[in-house]
Design an enzyme around this catalytic site. Structure first.
Site, short mmCIF file in Angstrom:
data_model
loop_
_atom_site.label_atom_id
_atom_site.label_comp_id
_atom_site.label_asym_id
_atom_site.label_seq_id
_atom_site.Cartn_x
_atom_site.Cartn_y
_atom_site.Cartn_z
N SER A 131 0.78 -1.17 0.05
CA SER A 131 0.02 -0.09 -0.07
C SER A 131 1.04 1.43 0.27
CB SER A 131 -0.93 0.17 1.09
OG SER A 131 -1.96 0.91 0.98
N ASP A 157 -6.04 -3.17 -2.25
CA ASP A 157 -5.06 -3.05 -1.38
C ASP A 157 -4.26 -4.13 -0.76
OD1 ASP A 157 -3.91 -2.04 1.16
OD2 ASP A 157 -4.34 -0.05 0.37
#
Length: 275
Positions: free
Chosen positions: A37, A161
């Protein structure tokens, strides 16, 4: 082999920049960088040029985001985006443009430092590691926070993510041969969990249990001979795990202060250990 492991955490990822500066200033440059991320964003930058100059550019980029905000727009515009897409509040065009401008090397395999980042494959319900290909595409996939940013399609597969499957990927660094690991996470792990009190806290607590279980399990199962260092954020109080603002990428004020606190605290940590 030295590895940097950079975890996820939205806007709190600014702290990782201070940690990176401390490491680079001490000459502790990596042979491997793995990230999730926002950690993929910071990690790709340092893998492209592991120097103090790049850390400064990264710090300037965070400051630019604080001032200009690549996720700018009124609440009405964000609601309109959600109404149109039915899945997310922001497009990722502005972030793509910022990353393309900031990163000097287009392909992961051309980076001078070995780099990998992780995303969650929707179709396979599995973690996927990007070790080659377009670096910006890979980062966008790794940083596609559900509900905030759209899934990223690469090769006919959709990714969200990486924090969903591997928030602080210590195990990947070990798998790739790291013998000394510097872990950079944003500090939320340091705040004890409590039973949820509100509907929105139910999912947050469940997510925190899952990510902490994975991370703590990875630490407990480190092979003999692997040295690990968990760098501090320097924040007197850890961020609240149930603070929804911590999950966003819309950067609020205080980026420079967060970076400096992590830098000072990480230098002190390295001093204490003679690194």
């Amino acid at each position: 082999m030295d590895a940097y492991v950079l975890g996820g955490g939205g806007q709190l990822g600014a702290s990782e920049v201070g940690m990176l500066r401390a490491l680079i200033e001490r000459g502790l440059t990596p042979d491997l960088v793995v990230g999730t991320s926002v950690g993929a964003i910071n990690g790709a930058a340092i893998a492209s040029d592991p120097t103090v100059a790049m850390v400064q550019r990264l710090q300037d980029t965070w400051s630019d985001i604080e001032r200009s905000d690549v996720f700018a727009g009124s609440i009405i515009n964000r609601i309109a985006t959600l109404a149109r897409t039915k899945t997310h509040l922001h497009g990722n065009e502005a972030l793509r443009a910022a990353l393309t401008e900031a990163l000097p090397i287009a392909l992961i395999e051309d980076l001078p430092v070995r780099f990998q980042c992780v995303a969650a494959s929707i179709e396979r319900a599995a973690e996927h590691w990007f070790a080659a290909g377009d670096v910006v595409d890979a980062i966008l996939a790794s940083a596609a926070v559900p509900g905030i940013l759209p899934p990223v399609e690469i090769g006919g597969e959709h990714y969200i993510d990486g924090g969903i499957v591997n928030s602080i990927p210590v195990d990947r660094a070990v798998e790739l041969g790291a013998t000394r690991i510097f872990v950079m996470h944003v500090g939320r792990l340091d705040r004890p969990l409590e039973p949820p009190r509100w509907p929105w806290e139910v999912g947050l607590v469940a997510f925190e249990i899952a990510r902490r279980h994975r991370y703590l399990g990875d630490l407990a199962s480190l092979p003999a001979g692997v040295e690990i260092h968990i760098l501090p954020t320097g924040q007197p109080e850890p961020p609240k795990y149930n603070d929804l603002s911590a999950l966003r990428y819309r950067v609020s004020a205080g980026v420079g202060e967060s970076i400096e606190k992590a830098h000072v605290a990480s230098l002190a940590y390295l001093d204490e250990r003679g690194l």
